[in-house]
Design a protein around this motif. Structure first.
Motif, short mmCIF file in Angstrom:
data_model
loop_
_atom_site.label_atom_id
_atom_site.label_comp_id
_atom_site.label_asym_id
_atom_site.label_seq_id
_atom_site.Cartn_x
_atom_site.Cartn_y
_atom_site.Cartn_z
N SER A 1 -6.92 -5.95 3.84
CA SER A 1 -6.82 -6.64 5.13
C SER A 1 -5.38 -6.56 5.63
N ILE A 2 -5.22 -6.30 6.93
CA ILE A 2 -3.90 -6.15 7.53
C ILE A 2 -3.80 -7.09 8.73
N SER A 3 -2.85 -8.02 8.64
CA SER A 3 -2.65 -8.96 9.73
C SER A 3 -1.19 -9.03 10.16
N SER A 4 -0.30 -8.34 9.43
CA SER A 4 1.12 -8.41 9.76
C SER A 4 1.78 -7.10 9.36
N ALA A 5 3.04 -6.95 9.76
CA ALA A 5 3.80 -5.75 9.41
C ALA A 5 4.01 -5.66 7.90
N ASP A 6 4.16 -6.80 7.25
CA ASP A 6 4.31 -6.79 5.78
C ASP A 6 3.04 -6.31 5.10
N ASP A 7 1.89 -6.75 5.61
CA ASP A 7 0.61 -6.27 5.06
C ASP A 7 0.48 -4.77 5.24
N LEU A 8 0.90 -4.28 6.40
CA LEU A 8 0.80 -2.85 6.68
C LEU A 8 1.71 -2.05 5.74
N ALA A 9 2.94 -2.52 5.54
CA ALA A 9 3.87 -1.83 4.65
C ALA A 9 3.33 -1.78 3.22
N THR A 10 2.74 -2.88 2.78
CA THR A 10 2.16 -2.92 1.43
C THR A 10 0.99 -1.97 1.30
N ALA A 11 0.14 -1.93 2.34
CA ALA A 11 -1.03 -1.05 2.31
C ALA A 11 -0.61 0.42 2.30
N VAL A 12 0.37 0.78 3.13
CA VAL A 12 0.84 2.17 3.18
C VAL A 12 1.41 2.59 1.84
N ARG A 13 2.21 1.72 1.24
CA ARG A 13 2.80 2.04 -0.06
C ARG A 13 1.70 2.24 -1.10
N GLU A 14 0.69 1.39 -1.07
CA GLU A 14 -0.40 1.52 -2.04
C GLU A 14 -1.19 2.81 -1.81
N ILE A 15 -1.36 3.20 -0.55
CA ILE A 15 -2.06 4.45 -0.25
C ILE A 15 -1.26 5.63 -0.80
N ILE A 16 0.05 5.62 -0.57
CA ILE A 16 0.89 6.73 -1.00
C ILE A 16 0.87 6.88 -2.52
N ILE A 17 1.02 5.77 -3.25
CA ILE A 17 1.13 5.85 -4.70
C ILE A 17 -0.22 5.89 -5.40
N SER A 18 -1.31 5.88 -4.63
CA SER A 18 -2.64 5.81 -5.26
C SER A 18 -3.14 7.17 -5.73
N PHE A 19 -2.40 8.24 -5.44
CA PHE A 19 -2.88 9.58 -5.76
C PHE A 19 -2.33 10.08 -7.09
N ASN A 20 -3.15 10.85 -7.77
CA ASN A 20 -2.73 11.56 -8.97
C ASN A 20 -2.49 13.03 -8.62
N ASP A 21 -1.97 13.78 -9.59
CA ASP A 21 -1.68 15.20 -9.34
C ASP A 21 -2.93 16.01 -9.03
N ASN A 22 -4.09 15.59 -9.55
CA ASN A 22 -5.30 16.38 -9.31
C ASN A 22 -5.87 16.18 -7.90
N LEU A 23 -5.36 15.18 -7.17
CA LEU A 23 -5.74 14.95 -5.77
C LEU A 23 -7.24 14.72 -5.59
N PHE A 24 -7.91 14.25 -6.63
CA PHE A 24 -9.34 14.00 -6.50
C PHE A 24 -9.58 12.84 -5.53
N CYS A 25 -10.58 13.02 -4.70
CA CYS A 25 -10.91 11.98 -3.72
C CYS A 25 -12.39 12.09 -3.38
N LEU A 26 -13.09 10.97 -3.47
CA LEU A 26 -14.51 10.96 -3.11
C LEU A 26 -14.68 11.14 -1.60
N LYS A 27 -15.79 11.74 -1.24
CA LYS A 27 -16.11 11.87 0.18
C LYS A 27 -16.53 10.51 0.75
#
Length: 397
Positions: A290-316
């Motif tokens: 959930s995003i309601s503020s700039a702080d929430d957005l910054a946290t979400a973006v950081r989590e998106i960026i660091i959520s990937f592994n080298d194999n780049l697997f991602c479900l459709k």
């Protein structure tokens, strides 16, 4: 190192000739010294190999895009023997690209001392930058022998995306979260459960909004402005699956993230609370934030960026949409790099939203043409890499 060895061999040959042709005793001692030195240097190099430790570190775990950031290599020599030369082979790459950049660092290391070298890196694209010392070659004081140590010492940092200013319209809709008590701090609305402000009566105001008790005390009509709910159910679905491995992989991924970031910021500026859905490679499932503020957005973006592994697997997206078919929203924004008609059909079937947008990121401006997929429910918008503001101007959310 090869030149040193050749010179040393020549010296041994000269000493041997000197021993044969001239003073035997002195020449014998000199020859013995030159024959013993390589053995001593070999033993010294072996000792250094087990006495030298290396470490790579990045000061900041998160850095901005297009800004240089420092990386430090520290080599510690615990022995009483100085290192003639330490040569570090450094590589770095973005996990969303197979392009590896490498270079070498050379330095001496004194006995019982540490040598630190700081170098700067820069990234044009967001993502995870991984830095590693492939190996470190340790030379003896005379540089006759070398051994490899400190293999694959790694560190990493997350490069954050940039926000692009876009001109869009966040519409007022009837669908609100009835269980929420989040209201606008800047604009009035029509929700009678909370009063936004009290003001003087203006011609045209509804009589049922007059505050009769307060009006009798003030001897003038006082009108109640109701509050505007901002907890309106909206979802931004970020499809981060890498469908191809090409020169456009990094620019496309970068544009995917920055498109989400820009749209989310626009919704925050208009006090629209919303959720983002993305696949987390670390948690191995779709995650909703959930995003309601700039702080929430910054946290979400950081989590998106660091959520990937080298194999780049991602479900459709199919698996999430089918498992969450009962979705009633004011708006649904689907951000992807491939206009998949089957996914669009699934969105039509599973998502109940007043506004549906599909933003398709393309590798180049030439490819940024309207999708052939036609739907009365989904507005398909091509987004060219590097041209987010111009591609999605006047979007309705």
């Amino acid at each position: 190192m090869l030149v040193t060895k050749i010179l040393f061999i020549l010296l041994i040959i000269i000493c041997s000739l000197f021993y044969i042709l001239y003073i035997p005793d002195f020449a014998l001692v000199l020859l013995a010294v030159f024959l013993t030195l390589p053995i001593i240097m070999l033993v010294t190099a072996v000792i250094l190999k087990h006495s030298v430790k290396a470490e790579l570190s990045v000061k900041d775990a998160v850095v901005p895009k297009n800004h240089p950031f420092p990386v430090q290599l520290c080599i510690t020599n615990k022995s009483l023997i100085p290192v003639g030369k330490a040569e570090a082979h450094i590589e770095y790459y973005n996990v969303f690209s197979n392009q590896i950049t490498s270079f070498y660092l050379n330095m001496p290391v004194q006995a019982r001392n540490s040598q630190r070298v700081t170098f700067q890196l820069n990234s044009k694209f967001c993502g995870i930058i991984k830095i590693r010392a492939v190996n470190i070659k340790i030379y003896d004081p005379m540089r006759l022998f070398k051994f490899r140590t400190g293999k694959n010492i790694c560190t990493e940092t997350a490069v954050m995306p940039e926000i692009h200013e876009i001109n869009g319209f966040v519409t007022t809709v009837d669908r609100v979260n009835d269980e929420s008590s989040v209201f606008s701090e800047n604009n009035p609305g029509d929700d009678p459960s909370e009063i936004f402000d009290l003001r003087e009566y203006n011609p045209g105001d509804k009589l049922n909004r007059i505050h009769w008790k307060l009006s009798s005390k003030k001897d003038e009509f006082i009108v109640k402005d109701y509050s505007l709910p901002v907890d309106i159910p909206s979802i931004i679905f970020l499809d981060l699956k890498c469908y191809e491995d090409s020169e456009y992989t990094l620019p496309v991924f970068d544009t995917l993230i920055e498109t989400f970031l820009s749209i989310s910021q626009l919704m925050i500026d208009n006090e629209r609370i919303h959720n983002v859905v993305f696949y987390s490679g670390r948690q191995k499932e779709f995650v909703e934030k959930s995003i309601s503020s700039a702080d929430d957005l910054a946290t979400a973006v950081r989590e998106i960026i660091i959520s990937f592994n080298d194999n780049l697997f991602c479900l459709k997206p199919d698996s999430y949409l089918t498992d969450n078919s009962v979705i009633s929203l004011s708006s649904f924004i689907f951000i992807t790099s491939v206009p998949d008609s089957a996914v669009f059909e699934l969105i039509n079937e599973c998502v109940d939203a007043e506004i549906k947008n599909a933003l398709v990121v393309t590798g180049s401006p030439e490819k940024a043409v309207s999708s052939k997929y036609e739907s009365s429910e989904i507005n398909v918008i091509p987004v060219a890499t590097g041209r987010i503001s111009s591609s999605i101007k006047d979007i309705e959310l």
